[in-house]
Design a protein around this motif. Sequence first.
Motif, PDB file in Angstrom:
ATOM      1  N   GLY A   3       6.843  -4.795  -0.762  1.00 11.41           N
ATOM      2  CA  GLY A   3       5.854  -3.871  -0.201  1.00 11.41           C
ATOM      3  C   GLY A   3       6.297  -2.431  -0.362  1.00 11.41           C
ATOM      4  N   ALA A   4       5.312  -1.527  -0.218  1.00 11.95           N
ATOM      5  CA  ALA A   4       5.619  -0.098  -0.318  1.00 11.95           C
ATOM      6  C   ALA A   4       6.534   0.328   0.827  1.00 11.95           C
ATOM      7  CB  ALA A   4       4.329   0.710  -0.306  1.00 11.95           C
ATOM      8  N   LYS A   5       6.464  -0.382   1.933  1.00 10.53           N
ATOM      9  CA  LYS A   5       7.351  -0.046   3.058  1.00 10.53           C
ATOM     10  C   LYS A   5       8.809  -0.085   2.621  1.00 10.53           C
ATOM     11  CE  LYS A   5       4.714  -1.171   7.107  1.00 10.53           C
ATOM     12  NZ  LYS A   5       4.244  -2.180   8.023  1.00 10.53           N
ATOM     13  N   ILE A  45       9.680   2.750   0.243  1.00 11.20           N
ATOM     14  CA  ILE A  45       9.908   4.046   0.911  1.00 11.20           C
ATOM     15  C   ILE A  45      11.330   4.084   1.477  1.00 11.20           C
ATOM     16  CG2 ILE A  45       9.218   5.492   2.878  1.00 11.20           C
ATOM     17  CD1 ILE A  45       6.329   4.350   2.476  1.00 11.20           C
ATOM     18  N   TRP A  73       1.272   8.926   8.120  1.00  9.00           N
ATOM     19  CA  TRP A  73       1.191   7.474   8.333  1.00  9.00           C
ATOM     20  C   TRP A  73       2.260   7.091   9.359  1.00  9.00           C
ATOM     21  CZ3 TRP A  73       4.261   3.365   5.526  1.00  9.00           C
ATOM     22  CH2 TRP A  73       3.881   2.091   5.976  1.00  9.00           C
ATOM     23  N   TYR A 101       6.167   6.498   8.766  1.00  8.69           N
ATOM     24  CA  TYR A 101       7.112   7.438   8.119  1.00  8.69           C
ATOM     25  C   TYR A 101       8.254   7.882   9.054  1.00  8.69           C
ATOM     26  CZ  TYR A 101       3.741   8.174   4.243  1.00  8.69           C
ATOM     27  OH  TYR A 101       2.896   8.024   3.178  1.00  8.69           O
ATOM     28  N   ASN A 106       1.791  12.475   0.896  1.00  9.26           N
ATOM     29  CA  ASN A 106       0.936  11.282   0.812  1.00  9.26           C
ATOM     30  C   ASN A 106      -0.465  11.718   0.393  1.00  9.26           C
ATOM     31  OD1 ASN A 106      -0.551   9.107   3.317  1.00  9.26           O
ATOM     32  ND2 ASN A 106      -0.134   8.673   1.184  1.00  9.26           N
ATOM     33  N   ASN A 116      -3.291   8.756   4.286  1.00  5.06           N
ATOM     34  CA  ASN A 116      -3.569   7.877   5.407  1.00  5.06           C
ATOM     35  C   ASN A 116      -2.965   8.606   6.600  1.00  5.06           C
ATOM     36  OD1 ASN A 116      -3.695   5.934   7.374  1.00  5.06           O
ATOM     37  ND2 ASN A 116      -2.230   4.526   6.432  1.00  5.06           N
ATOM     38  N   ASP A 173       3.883   9.308  -1.919  1.00  2.00           N
ATOM     39  CA  ASP A 173       3.294   8.008  -1.586  1.00  2.00           C
ATOM     40  C   ASP A 173       1.861   7.974  -2.131  1.00  2.00           C
ATOM     41  OD1 ASP A 173       2.203   5.732  -0.485  1.00  2.00           O
ATOM     42  OD2 ASP A 173       3.082   6.031   1.504  1.00  2.00           O
ATOM     43  N   ILE A 210      -0.084   5.193  -2.626  1.00  2.00           N
ATOM     44  CA  ILE A 210      -0.622   3.844  -2.460  1.00  2.00           C
ATOM     45  C   ILE A 210      -2.159   3.826  -2.419  1.00  2.00           C
ATOM     46  CG2 ILE A 210      -0.487   3.683   0.083  1.00  2.00           C
ATOM     47  CD1 ILE A 210       0.791   0.786  -0.633  1.00  2.00           C
ATOM     48  N   TYR A 211      -2.773   4.976  -2.081  1.00  2.00           N
ATOM     49  CA  TYR A 211      -4.250   5.036  -2.087  1.00  2.00           C
ATOM     50  C   TYR A 211      -4.789   5.718  -3.347  1.00  2.00           C
ATOM     51  CZ  TYR A 211      -3.668   3.463   2.632  1.00  2.00           C
ATOM     52  OH  TYR A 211      -3.304   2.700   3.720  1.00  2.00           O
ATOM     53  N   SER A 260      -0.773  -3.797  -2.229  1.00  2.00           N
ATOM     54  CA  SER A 260      -1.426  -4.154  -0.964  1.00  2.00           C
ATOM     55  C   SER A 260      -2.872  -3.681  -0.898  1.00  2.00           C
ATOM     56  CB  SER A 260      -0.673  -3.543   0.219  1.00  2.00           C
ATOM     57  OG  SER A 260       0.493  -4.262   0.475  1.00  2.00           O
ATOM     58  N   LYS A 261      -3.092  -2.427  -1.247  1.00  2.00           N
ATOM     59  CA  LYS A 261      -4.435  -1.856  -1.085  1.00  2.00           C
ATOM     60  C   LYS A 261      -5.279  -2.084  -2.343  1.00  2.00           C
ATOM     61  CE  LYS A 261      -2.375  -0.302   2.497  1.00  2.00           C
ATOM     62  NZ  LYS A 261      -2.590  -0.566   3.888  1.00  2.00           N
ATOM     63  N   ARG A 295       3.231  -8.792  -0.429  1.00  2.00           N
ATOM     64  CA  ARG A 295       4.360  -7.884  -0.343  1.00  2.00           C
ATOM     65  C   ARG A 295       4.923  -7.425  -1.688  1.00  2.00           C
ATOM     66  NH1 ARG A 295       3.100  -5.620   2.596  1.00  2.00           N
ATOM     67  NH2 ARG A 295       5.033  -4.686   3.282  1.00  2.00           N
ATOM     68  N   TYR A 311     -10.152   5.528   5.371  1.00  2.00           N
ATOM     69  CA  TYR A 311     -10.030   5.828   6.797  1.00  2.00           C
ATOM     70  C   TYR A 311     -10.861   7.044   7.171  1.00  2.00           C
ATOM     71  CZ  TYR A 311      -5.748   3.123   6.010  1.00  2.00           C
ATOM     72  OH  TYR A 311      -4.840   2.148   5.656  1.00  2.00           O
TER      73      TYR A 311
HETATM   74  N1  PMP Z   1       2.126   3.888   2.641  1.00  2.00           N
HETATM   75  C1  PMP Z   1       0.968   4.080   3.292  1.00  2.00           C
HETATM   76  C2  PMP Z   1       0.394   5.451   3.332  1.00  2.00           C
HETATM   77  C3  PMP Z   1       0.325   3.004   3.929  1.00  2.00           C
HETATM   78  O1  PMP Z   1      -0.815   3.206   4.566  1.00  2.00           O
HETATM   79  C4  PMP Z   1       0.929   1.733   3.910  1.00  2.00           C
HETATM   80  C5  PMP Z   1       0.282   0.615   4.686  1.00  2.00           C
HETATM   81  N2  PMP Z   1       0.049  -0.480   4.024  1.00  2.00           N
HETATM   82  C6  PMP Z   1       2.131   1.584   3.207  1.00  2.00           C
HETATM   83  C7  PMP Z   1       2.707   2.681   2.588  1.00  2.00           C
HETATM   84  C8  PMP Z   1       2.861   0.271   3.126  1.00  2.00           C
HETATM   85  O2  PMP Z   1       2.183  -0.660   2.366  1.00  2.00           O
HETATM   86  P1  PMP Z   1       2.788  -2.096   1.995  1.00  2.00           P
HETATM   87  O3  PMP Z   1       4.141  -2.189   2.607  1.00  2.00           O
HETATM   88  O4  PMP Z   1       1.834  -3.092   2.504  1.00  2.00           O
HETATM   89  O5  PMP Z   1       2.850  -2.116   0.484  1.00  2.00           O
END
Ligand code: PMP
Length: 393
Positions: free
Chosen positions: A98-100, A103, A124, A127, A170, A174, A202, A204-205, A235-236, A244, A322
């Motif tokens: 996952g991006a979590k 990061i 977000w 962070y 970001n 988000n 970041d 991800i969007y 994820s998105k 993940r 959002y």
């Molecule tokens: N960065 C941002 C801005 C997010 O909103 C999210 C929430 N899913 C994530 C990272 C983490 O995403 P994930 O771990 O699901 O890939």
Amino acid sequence: MKLAERTSQVQPSFTIGINAKANDMREQGIKVINFSAGEPDFTVPEKAKRAAVWALDENKTKYDKVSGLIVLRNAVAKKLKEENNLDYSAEEIIISNGAKQAIMNAILATVNTGDEILVPVPYWTSYPEIIRLCGAIPVIVRPEDKVDYKVTVEDLEMYITPKTKMLLFNNPSNPSGTIYEKEEIEKIARYCQEKDLWILSDEIYERFFFEGEYFSPANVGEEIRERTIIINGMSKSAAMTGLRIGYTASNVEVAEAISKMQGHLTSHPALVSQYMAEVALNECREEIASQLSVYKKRRGLVLQELDKLKDVTYLKPSGAFYVMINFGAYKDRIKFDKSFSLAFADKLLEEAKVAVVPGIAFGLDDFARIAYTVSEEDLIEGVKRINDFLSAL
Ligand code: PMP
Ligand code: GLU
């Protein structure tokens, strides 16, 4: 026996907590409209699902390369080239859980204990907590501009110290859905270069972009690319939240450092998920792109409905999925101790059965965030319930 101090320094995730509460209420048979977690309501593309079955049939179930499958890293590199005009080789890409995790990996690889990271509001929710878990200090930047909360060099200048090592950027944001123009990104990126800061970008969007053209700090030029660590994941964009898969794209030195650490932590994400991600990136572009028009339509609808609410404003979103809604005008009608938005969100869920994330989770306590990852019918019903709730306050 005592727990480690770091456990008391982090808050549980607001977004995950409220989502779980809303789901519990649903299980009890209560009809909740759940605007809380930013989780696409689409399912994983069919071809990607079949890749999982294939991977199991082929017994792709053993340990593998820490940095991720080469086919997936090549797919990410291809995507970055074709969709974002960025040149990254497979060696510069690390696949994470996952991006979590991406990061956290990026911060651990570049920022020392006690160093500061600039985090613009609204941020977000995870962070500041991830930064603290890494032993660094989140410095919350409150932009002067209160229309769309875009951070500027002048804002950053007010918060930078000799200990600042990184800017967390970001785009699209988000929770606000704000999108930065190319020129704004160039100015911020050059400032980071002048001050010798890493840019954690970041993205991800990045596919949820309704207006203008996408631009990453890494597109500014070679020196900026060197100091930028791109965060993205599946994820998105491919509705793969539970599978993940996230990744970093960075210079090779950072990528090697991340790989070294990840080798002791999680090794690599599940191979089944990695094969699915490869197919989603290489073979499902059109299907994924078609989802964008659904989100765009929903955005139009939700803003139209929100415009009917009395004494309520919002940050106009140009991307992501959002809306940050300002309920501050109702502050004197809700009893609260420390946080208005927390009390507001609790009461809204209890009384109107609508789950939103309190703005305090993003550093703006007058606000609440909704995710329009629900059907049009639920969108209309949810905003109607909010309207009735506000009228009764
Ligand atoms: N960065 C941002 C801005 C997010 O909103 C999210 C929430 N899913 C994530 C990272 C983490 O995403 P994930 O771990 O699901 O890939
Ligand atoms: N990132 C999403 C959100 O902001 C999903 C939940 C989470 O991981 O925080 O709602």
